[in-house]
Scaffold this motif. Structure first.
Motif, PDB file in Angstrom:
ATOM      1  N   GLU A   1      59.685 -12.168  28.362  1.00  0.00           N
ATOM      2  CA  GLU A   1      59.527 -12.972  27.158  1.00  0.00           C
ATOM      3  C   GLU A   1      60.028 -14.382  27.415  1.00  0.00           C
ATOM      4  OE1 GLU A   1      60.835 -12.955  22.454  1.00  0.00           O
ATOM      5  OE2 GLU A   1      61.318 -11.288  23.769  1.00  0.00           O
ATOM      6  N   GLU A   2      59.189 -15.378  27.118  1.00  0.00           N
ATOM      7  CA  GLU A   2      59.571 -16.760  27.365  1.00  0.00           C
ATOM      8  C   GLU A   2      60.083 -17.401  26.081  1.00  0.00           C
ATOM      9  OE1 GLU A   2      55.826 -15.544  29.451  1.00  0.00           O
ATOM     10  OE2 GLU A   2      56.326 -16.040  27.374  1.00  0.00           O
ATOM     11  N   HIS A   3      60.872 -18.461  26.299  1.00  0.00           N
ATOM     12  CA  HIS A   3      61.268 -19.287  25.156  1.00  0.00           C
ATOM     13  C   HIS A   3      60.303 -20.458  25.110  1.00  0.00           C
ATOM     14  CE1 HIS A   3      63.588 -21.511  22.242  1.00  0.00           C
ATOM     15  NE2 HIS A   3      63.618 -22.553  23.066  1.00  0.00           N
ATOM     16  N   LEU A   4      59.427 -20.472  24.127  1.00  0.00           N
ATOM     17  CA  LEU A   4      58.405 -21.508  24.044  1.00  0.00           C
ATOM     18  C   LEU A   4      58.955 -22.700  23.273  1.00  0.00           C
ATOM     19  CD1 LEU A   4      55.347 -19.228  23.337  1.00  0.00           C
ATOM     20  CD2 LEU A   4      55.955 -20.349  25.470  1.00  0.00           C
ATOM     21  N   THR A   5      59.174 -23.781  23.979  1.00  0.00           N
ATOM     22  CA  THR A   5      59.744 -24.972  23.374  1.00  0.00           C
ATOM     23  C   THR A   5      58.677 -25.758  22.640  1.00  0.00           C
ATOM     24  OG1 THR A   5      61.100 -24.995  25.358  1.00  0.00           O
ATOM     25  CG2 THR A   5      61.290 -26.880  23.900  1.00  0.00           C
ATOM     26  N   ASP A   6      59.083 -26.485  21.623  1.00  0.00           N
ATOM     27  CA  ASP A   6      58.157 -27.289  20.849  1.00  0.00           C
ATOM     28  C   ASP A   6      57.478 -28.316  21.749  1.00  0.00           C
ATOM     29  OD1 ASP A   6      56.748 -28.265  18.769  1.00  0.00           O
ATOM     30  OD2 ASP A   6      58.412 -29.264  17.778  1.00  0.00           O
ATOM     31  N   VAL A   7      56.185 -28.498  21.534  1.00  0.00           N
ATOM     32  CA  VAL A   7      55.411 -29.439  22.337  1.00  0.00           C
ATOM     33  C   VAL A   7      54.944 -30.571  21.442  1.00  0.00           C
ATOM     34  CG1 VAL A   7      53.352 -29.699  23.728  1.00  0.00           C
ATOM     35  CG2 VAL A   7      54.658 -27.616  23.883  1.00  0.00           C
TER      36      VAL A   7
ATOM     37  N   LEU B   1      57.165 -23.496  29.505  1.00  0.00           N
ATOM     38  CA  LEU B   1      55.814 -23.193  29.043  1.00  0.00           C
ATOM     39  C   LEU B   1      54.830 -23.247  30.207  1.00  0.00           C
ATOM     40  CD1 LEU B   1      53.809 -22.579  26.825  1.00  0.00           C
ATOM     41  CD2 LEU B   1      53.760 -24.998  26.231  1.00  0.00           C
ATOM     42  N   THR B   2      54.984 -24.239  31.059  1.00  0.00           N
ATOM     43  CA  THR B   2      54.119 -24.332  32.236  1.00  0.00           C
ATOM     44  C   THR B   2      54.257 -23.094  33.114  1.00  0.00           C
ATOM     45  OG1 THR B   2      54.325 -26.749  32.219  1.00  0.00           O
ATOM     46  CG2 THR B   2      53.514 -25.735  34.244  1.00  0.00           C
ATOM     47  N   HIS B   3      55.504 -22.689  33.366  1.00  0.00           N
ATOM     48  CA  HIS B   3      55.742 -21.480  34.164  1.00  0.00           C
ATOM     49  C   HIS B   3      55.057 -20.275  33.528  1.00  0.00           C
ATOM     50  CE1 HIS B   3      59.705 -23.200  36.052  1.00  0.00           C
ATOM     51  NE2 HIS B   3      58.626 -23.842  36.424  1.00  0.00           N
ATOM     52  N   ALA B   4      55.251 -20.104  32.219  1.00  0.00           N
ATOM     53  CA  ALA B   4      54.723 -18.926  31.530  1.00  0.00           C
ATOM     54  C   ALA B   4      53.196 -18.877  31.607  1.00  0.00           C
ATOM     55  CB  ALA B   4      55.184 -18.928  30.077  1.00  0.00           C
TER      56      ALA B   4
ATOM     57  N   SER C   1      53.210 -30.378  29.832  1.00  0.00           N
ATOM     58  CA  SER C   1      54.490 -29.739  29.529  1.00  0.00           C
ATOM     59  C   SER C   1      55.549 -30.026  30.591  1.00  0.00           C
ATOM     60  CB  SER C   1      54.296 -28.221  29.400  1.00  0.00           C
ATOM     61  OG  SER C   1      53.456 -27.913  28.317  1.00  0.00           O
ATOM     62  N   ILE C   2      55.151 -30.702  31.676  1.00  0.00           N
ATOM     63  CA  ILE C   2      56.092 -31.093  32.724  1.00  0.00           C
ATOM     64  C   ILE C   2      56.590 -32.507  32.420  1.00  0.00           C
ATOM     65  CG2 ILE C   2      56.308 -31.589  35.198  1.00  0.00           C
ATOM     66  CD1 ILE C   2      54.060 -29.578  35.697  1.00  0.00           C
TER      67      ILE C   2
END
Length: 495
Positions: free
Chosen positions: A489-495, A394-397, A387-388
């Motif tokens: 709450e995180e914003h989970l970006t598409d992977v 996402l990595t942070h979360a 994810s980096i």
């Protein structure tokens, strides 16, 4: 003769399995009425008669008992063919069955339990898998009610003939009960919840030694039910009075942490269709071309907000029950970590997202390479690394959540959990599964507090021989996944 077994739309083709049963019934119908001919059947005649009897038992309700008596009188294979055909109907055709046929399938399954038919436990597993989590439709609730009633009604027989099938039922009903207890007040659920609680409590109170075969996921599932009075009482005894369960050698709930849950349990909460489609995605869909497959999968299996809890089961299934072969791993097929990233993005409820992350990291907390599989922990680290830099949120979360688990999951076992998480990192690095791990500890993309904590887990000072799990005095600090976590709450970006 039109099918009495299936409800097919005009444009749907005939089903080959149903057609073979119906043709056998048409051919042998005169022989299915008493008085039955006094004749020993040849090996060639038995399969067709079995097919004819099965079709009759499922479509002629008024003659069903007669058909089963006929089967008892002629069976010569321990009911193997009958049970296998019935399981195929459940696995392949259940959604298309006529309502009366569904009722007869449940009745026939009970009959097979009564005679200890060869393979009856596989048939019961097939029926359990047809109960859809988060589905509050009348048909799904009916099936759930009938199945829990069957397990309670056939308790003694099941315990004697195949006790492990009771652990499969326990896994299912603990998960389903968590969904049912979250639902808004619904009178349809009251009787069902009472039966589910009765069965699960009966298992935990009377057959706890059998429940221990379940492994550490028993604790994960019980967490979701700690707000239910009956299960709160079980928690109190697990913590303060473990001898109450009457299992020699069981002194503390922390012993369960060291028991890996068998992969066979993780398919129980996926329907055969959902598992087939998921495995297809993870085996044949090329990385970069997955969006339309994911969109279809979500529309099919997450079609209502209540079904979102299935995400937790899928994450656990991918981590612990789907191990792609080497040729798939080294191909351009969509990897497990990418599908998990998409599933996390699909979460809309905080508690579902928290439980999905717990499912992803659960084996990290207790990982022991002597009993656990590296493939169970690999997807989490791969997801964080890959994810980096484009999906760094996402990595942070995930890092924040993992450290939150270490600090709060079980305060009495905090040192052990920290050691096991550190060992997980080291083992993955040593096996070369995450060659780009330096991305997590170098540069400025990871906040300094997270980076420093990660370096601590990666340092040699924490890593060594796996630390034994010590008895816990309390589980009062177990992180309450039902109500979410302290994470923003995180914003989970598409992977």
């Amino acid at each position: 003769m039109a099918s009495k077994l299936l409800q097919l739309a005009p444009h749907e083709a005939e089903n080959h399995l149903e057609l073979s049963l119906r043709q056998a019934f048409q051919l042998l119908e005169p022989k299915l009425r008493p008085p039955f001919p006094l004749k020993i059947l040849t090996s060639d005649e038995c399969p067709d008669l079995t097919r004819a009897i099965l079709y009759g038992a499922l479509t002629e309700t008024h003659l069903a008992k007669t058909h089963i008596k006929h089967l008892h009188a002629t069976v010569s294979d321990g009911y193997v063919l009958f049970v296998n055909l019935l399981a195929r109907i459940v696995n392949e055709l259940y959604d298309k069955l006529a309502e009366t046929a569904k009722t007869q399938v449940l009745w026939a399954a009970g009959e097979m339990v009564d005679v200890s038919a060869v393979g009856f436990s596989g048939l019961l597993v097939s029926l359990l898998r047809q109960i859809v989590g988060g589905d509050f439709g009348s048909g799904n609730l009916w099936l759930c009610f009938e199945m829990v009633s069957l397990f309670l009604g056939k308790w003694d027989c099941l315990l004697e003939e195949d006790p492990l099938i009771l652990t499969s039922a326990l896994y299912n009903f603990l998960r389903l009960l968590a969904d049912h207890c979250r639902a808004t007040v619904d009178s349809r659920l009251d009787a069902l919840k009472r039966l589910e609680i009765e069965f699960c409590v009966k298992m935990l109170r009377e057959q706890f030694g059998l429940c221990l075969k379940f492994g550490r996921d028993l604790i994960r599932l019980l967490q979701d039910l700690v707000h239910v009075p009956e299960f709160r009482a079980i928690w109190r005894d697990l913590v303060s009075n473990p001898r109450e369960f009457g299992v020699a050698g069981f002194l503390d709930v922390a012993q369960i942490y060291s028991m890996r849950t068998s992969s066979r349990y993780f398919s129980l909460r996926l329907t055969p269709e959902a598992e087939t489609q998921l495995r297809f995605m993870l085996t044949h869909v090329k990385f970069g071309n997955q969006k339309r497959h994911q969109t279809w999968f979500a529309s099919k299996f997450f079609c209502s907000p209540e079904r979102e809890t299935l995400i937790v089961d899928i994450v656990r299934f991918i981590c612990c029950a789907h191990y792609p072969p080497r040729e798939i791993i080294h191909s351009n097929t969509i990897p497990r970590w990418a599908v998990i990233g998409w599933l996390l993005k699909s979460c809309r409820k905080n508690y579902v997202e928290a439980n999905a992350k717990l499912a992803l990291f659960y084996d990290w907390l207790f990982f022991d390479e002597r009993v656990d599989k590296v493939k169970n922990i690999e997807p989490a680290l791969s997801l964080m690394v890959h994810s980096i830099p484009h999906y760094i949120e996402l990595t942070h979360a995930l890092l924040e959540f993992l450290f939150l688990l270490v600090d709060n999951y079980d305060m009495e076992q905090k040192d052990m959990i920290a050691n096991r998480v550190s060992s997980s990192f080291t083992l993955l690095i040593n096996q070369g599964l995450s060659r780009n791990l330096e991305n997590l500890t170098s540069g400025e993309i990871i906040p300094p507090p997270l980076k420093e904590k990660l370096r601590c887990f990666l340092s040699d000072t924490r890593v060594g021989t796996a630390q034994e799990i010590q008895p816990s005095k309390t589980l009062g600090h177990l992180i309450p996944m039902e109500v979410g976590t302290a994470l923003p709450e995180e914003h989970l970006t598409d992977v």
